[in-house]
Enzyme design. Structure first.
Site, PDB file in Angstrom:
ATOM      1  N   SER A   6       0.776  -1.063   0.016  1.00  0.00           N
ATOM      2  CA  SER A   6       0.088  -0.076  -0.012  1.00  0.00           C
ATOM      3  C   SER A   6       0.803   1.318  -0.064  1.00  0.00           C
ATOM      4  CB  SER A   6      -1.008   0.059   1.352  1.00  0.00           C
ATOM      5  OG  SER A   6      -1.842   1.223   1.292  1.00  0.00           O
ATOM      6  N   ASP A  66      -4.147   4.006  -3.210  1.00  0.00           N
ATOM      7  CA  ASP A  66      -5.545   4.408  -2.416  1.00  0.00           C
ATOM      8  C   ASP A  66      -5.847   5.940  -2.720  1.00  0.00           C
ATOM      9  OD1 ASP A  66      -4.368   2.595   0.089  1.00  0.00           O
ATOM     10  OD2 ASP A  66      -6.415   2.155  -0.811  1.00  0.00           O
ATOM     11  N   ASP A  95      -8.158  -6.195   2.322  1.00  0.00           N
ATOM     12  CA  ASP A  95      -7.659  -4.766   2.306  1.00  0.00           C
ATOM     13  C   ASP A  95      -7.667  -4.328   3.895  1.00  0.00           C
ATOM     14  OD1 ASP A  95      -7.906  -1.751   0.672  1.00  0.00           O
ATOM     15  OD2 ASP A  95      -6.359  -2.323   2.276  1.00  0.00           O
ATOM     16  N   GLY A  96      -6.580  -4.032   4.415  1.00  0.00           N
ATOM     17  CA  GLY A  96      -7.020  -3.479   5.934  1.00  0.00           C
ATOM     18  C   GLY A  96      -6.440  -4.387   7.020  1.00  0.00           C
ATOM     19  N   SER A 156       0.600  -2.662   8.999  1.00  0.00           N
ATOM     20  CA  SER A 156       0.570  -3.931   9.831  1.00  0.00           C
ATOM     21  C   SER A 156       1.494  -4.703   9.426  1.00  0.00           C
ATOM     22  CB  SER A 156      -0.853  -4.538   9.894  1.00  0.00           C
ATOM     23  OG  SER A 156      -1.844  -3.601   9.915  1.00  0.00           O
TER      24      SER A 156
HETATM   25  C1  DX5 Z   1      -7.661   1.982   4.086  1.00  0.00           C
HETATM   26  C2  DX5 Z   1      -6.913   1.653   2.601  1.00  0.00           C
HETATM   27  C3  DX5 Z   1      -5.875   0.715   2.839  1.00  0.00           C
HETATM   28  C4  DX5 Z   1      -4.485   0.827   4.008  1.00  0.00           C
HETATM   29  C5  DX5 Z   1      -4.262  -0.340   4.728  1.00  0.00           C
HETATM   30  O1  DX5 Z   1      -8.677   2.604   3.866  1.00  0.00           O
HETATM   31  O2  DX5 Z   1      -7.881   1.262   1.780  1.00  0.00           O
HETATM   32  O3  DX5 Z   1      -5.263   0.062   1.782  1.00  0.00           O
HETATM   33  O4  DX5 Z   1      -3.557   1.166   3.073  1.00  0.00           O
HETATM   34  O5  DX5 Z   1      -3.628  -0.027   5.694  1.00  0.00           O
HETATM   35  P1  DX5 Z   1      -3.322  -1.155   6.964  1.00  0.00           P
HETATM   36  O6  DX5 Z   1      -2.619  -2.240   6.305  1.00  0.00           O
HETATM   37  O7  DX5 Z   1      -2.257  -0.185   7.787  1.00  0.00           O
HETATM   38  O8  DX5 Z   1      -4.673  -1.240   7.550  1.00  0.00           O
HETATM   39 ZN    ZN Z   2      -6.816   0.436  -0.032  1.00  0.00          ZN
END
Ligand code: DX5
Ligand code: ZN
Length: 221
Positions: free
Chosen positions: A8, A35, A176-177, A200
């Site tokens: 990401s 994103d 995702d997340g 993470s």
């Molecule tokens: C959050 C985004 C994700 C984000 C995930 O709305 O869509 O792609 O980058 O980040 P982490 O892995 O920290 O949850």
């Molecule tokens: Zn995302």
């Protein structure tokens, strides 16, 4: 199919984006997760459409995995230079005329995808599975990196996997997340094909990106 990484970019060092892209490309990473947020559908702004467009100038192998958290996402497609090879995920919750949005993405030579926020039931996908190349399941509430996983996310991921397998269609399944070192294997076991690696995992403080990519690739293979 082996599990694929989609780091990401919003979690990377914003002062060294080009270097980040080149390093990941050289490591043979499959996708880069880009994103876009409109400060309306979600209360945040991240990568600009112009930066997303500019990534095409440096990417050699990695494909763009564009996640648009915005209402009327079509207004940004030209500015992002959406085209051949891109996967473009729009939110089910943000598109009253989803058929037109998905058709627009496909007409540009890109692969249309549907993103589901945590509170949206998997069953809404049924009528769309034949018209998309990927489902993006949000396991956190969209808008920010570093959010905790939403309870019930693994069960939801497995439910989407079953829905896809029973449909006879073969869209990819992206998670995702909060894709963490501890949870990514379980996410793979629930049926995810693609893993958005953010704060993470890959982008935890002090990690060597090459080692982190190798470790994550092994965990989700
Ligand atoms: C959050 C985004 C994700 C984000 C995930 O709305 O869509 O792609 O980058 O980040 P982490 O892995 O920290 O949850
Ligand atoms: Zn995302």
């Amino acid at each position: 199919m082996r599990g694929m990484l989609s780091p990401s970019l919003m979690c990377a060092d914003p002062l060294n984006v080009q270097q980040e892209l080149t390093v990941l490309d050289d490591l043979g990473v499959d996708y880069i997760h880009l994103d876009f947020m409109d400060n309306h559908f979600v209360p945040n702004l991240t990568l600009s459409p112009e930066l997303i467009k500019a990534t095409k100038k440096v990417l050699r192998h990695m494909k763009r995995d564009i996640h648009i958290m915005a209402v009327e996402p079509q207004q940004y497609f030209d500015r992002m230079d959406i085209g051949e090879g891109d996967i473009v995920a729009v939110h089910y919750e943000a598109c009253p005329d989803l058929a037109a949005v998905l058709a627009d993405i496909r007409q540009r030579g890109a692969t249309p995808a549907i993103a589901l926020s945590p509170d949206t039931e998997p069953e809404v996908l049924t009528e769309w599975l034949g018209r998309i190349g990927m489902v993006l399941v949000m396991t956190v509430y969209p808008g920010f990196a570093g959010r905790p996983i939403v309870p019930g996310s693994m069960e939801k991921l497995a439910a989407v996997r079953r829905l896809i397998d029973e449909s006879g269609y073969h869209p990819l399944l992206e998670v995702d997340g909060h894709v963490s070192w501890e949870l990514c294997r379980e996410m793979r076991a629930c049926g995810a094909d693609m893993f958005v690696a953010g704060s993470s995992s890959l982008y935890q403080e002090g990690l060597d990106i090459g080692e982190a990519v190798a470790r994550m690739s092994e965990l989700v293979k």
